[in-house]
Design a protein around this motif. Structure first.
Motif, mmCIF file in Angstrom:
data_model
loop_
_atom_site.group_PDB
_atom_site.id
_atom_site.type_symbol
_atom_site.label_atom_id
_atom_site.label_comp_id
_atom_site.label_asym_id
_atom_site.label_seq_id
_atom_site.Cartn_x
_atom_site.Cartn_y
_atom_site.Cartn_z
ATOM 1 N N ALA A 46 5.308 3.766 1.576
ATOM 2 C CA ALA A 46 4.936 2.416 1.183
ATOM 3 C C ALA A 46 5.019 1.468 2.367
ATOM 4 C CB ALA A 46 5.842 1.920 0.058
ATOM 5 N N SER A 47 4.113 0.512 2.401
ATOM 6 C CA SER A 47 4.132 -0.505 3.437
ATOM 7 C C SER A 47 3.674 -1.829 2.839
ATOM 8 C CB SER A 47 3.234 -0.123 4.616
ATOM 9 O OG SER A 47 1.878 -0.011 4.210
ATOM 10 N N GLY A 48 4.002 -2.910 3.513
ATOM 11 C CA GLY A 48 3.615 -4.219 3.044
ATOM 12 C C GLY A 48 4.818 -5.112 2.809
ATOM 13 N N SER A 49 4.653 -6.054 1.899
ATOM 14 C CA SER A 49 5.713 -6.986 1.579
ATOM 15 C C SER A 49 6.692 -6.332 0.611
ATOM 16 C CB SER A 49 5.129 -8.266 0.971
ATOM 17 O OG SER A 49 6.146 -9.207 0.690
ATOM 18 N N GLN A 65 0.831 -1.186 0.000
ATOM 19 C CA GLN A 65 0.000 0.000 0.000
ATOM 20 C C GLN A 65 0.871 1.243 0.000
ATOM 21 O OE1 GLN A 65 -3.733 -0.029 2.477
ATOM 22 N NE2 GLN A 65 -2.675 -1.747 3.467
ATOM 23 N N LEU A 66 0.447 2.247 -0.754
ATOM 24 C CA LEU A 66 1.106 3.532 -0.783
ATOM 25 C C LEU A 66 0.125 4.566 -0.257
ATOM 26 C CD1 LEU A 66 3.076 1.940 -2.554
ATOM 27 C CD2 LEU A 66 3.136 3.886 -4.119
ATOM 28 N N VAL A 67 0.531 5.290 0.770
ATOM 29 C CA VAL A 67 -0.323 6.295 1.380
ATOM 30 C C VAL A 67 0.299 7.667 1.189
ATOM 31 C CG1 VAL A 67 -1.410 7.112 3.495
ATOM 32 C CG2 VAL A 67 -1.190 4.658 3.068
ATOM 33 N N GLU A 68 -0.452 8.558 0.566
ATOM 34 C CA GLU A 68 0.020 9.897 0.285
ATOM 35 C C GLU A 68 -0.496 10.893 1.314
ATOM 36 O OE1 GLU A 68 -0.610 11.213 -3.726
ATOM 37 O OE2 GLU A 68 -0.509 9.172 -4.524
ATOM 38 N N GLU A 82 8.132 1.589 -7.848
ATOM 39 C CA GLU A 82 8.424 0.228 -8.269
ATOM 40 C C GLU A 82 9.010 -0.510 -7.075
ATOM 41 O OE1 GLU A 82 10.913 -2.282 -11.664
ATOM 42 O OE2 GLU A 82 11.204 -0.127 -11.459
ATOM 43 N N ILE A 83 8.341 -1.580 -6.671
ATOM 44 C CA ILE A 83 8.712 -2.311 -5.475
ATOM 45 C C ILE A 83 9.070 -3.747 -5.808
ATOM 46 C CG2 ILE A 83 7.891 -3.162 -3.235
ATOM 47 C CD1 ILE A 83 6.090 -0.689 -3.118
ATOM 48 N N GLY A 115 -0.208 5.416 -5.407
ATOM 49 C CA GLY A 115 -0.836 5.977 -4.237
ATOM 50 C C GLY A 115 -2.275 6.333 -4.554
ATOM 51 N N GLN A 116 -3.022 6.717 -3.522
ATOM 52 C CA GLN A 116 -4.450 6.994 -3.704
ATOM 53 C C GLN A 116 -4.722 8.352 -4.335
ATOM 54 O OE1 GLN A 116 -2.853 7.527 -0.896
ATOM 55 N NE2 GLN A 116 -3.742 9.280 0.180
#
Length: 123
Positions: free
Chosen positions: A24-27, A3-6, A98-99, A114-115
């Motif tokens: 960014a958060s998550g795997s 997830q990307l939170v702006e 890019e992750i 992001g949202q």
């Protein structure tokens, strides 16, 4: 799930400044290229600023000298410092990162959005 939170958008007067952040958060195995895009009503989404894994940056011509993209890998964050804002900068701004992740013992990557955060430049 990544997830990307702006954050950081809002209303600002012409000539003012804003700083956008995208976390960014998550795997996440690693962060690669990062970028900021924007989309105004009736327009296509356009690249505003980008930064590669090597630190090379590029900017849309109209924002050169006014916007600065930066990254903080320790916080999984990309920022966009915006100065000397103009009315034409009004748009919804989206971060894109890019992750890299590990799947079945292999390193793969995807780009995430992001949202979106609204930036309005008006007097």
């Amino acid at each position: 799930q990544v997830q990307l939170v702006e954050s950081g958008g809002g209303l600002v007067q012409p000539g003012g400044s804003l700083r956008l952040s995208c976390a960014a958060s998550g795997s996440i195995f690693g962060l690669n290229a990062m970028a900021w895009y924007r989309q105004a009503p009736g327009n296509q989404r356009e690249l505003v600023a980008g930064i590669t894994s090597g630190g090379s940056t590029n900017y849309e011509e109209s924002v050169k000298g006014r916007f600065t993209i930066s990254r903080d890998y320790a916080k999984n964050t990309v920022n966009l410092q915006m100065s000397s804002l103009r009315a034409e900068d009004t748009a919804v701004y989206y971060c894109n990162i890019e992750i890299s992740y590990i799947a079945n013992g292999r390193r793969l990557s995807n780009a995430y959005w992001g949202q979106g955060t609204q930036v309005t430049v008006s007097s």
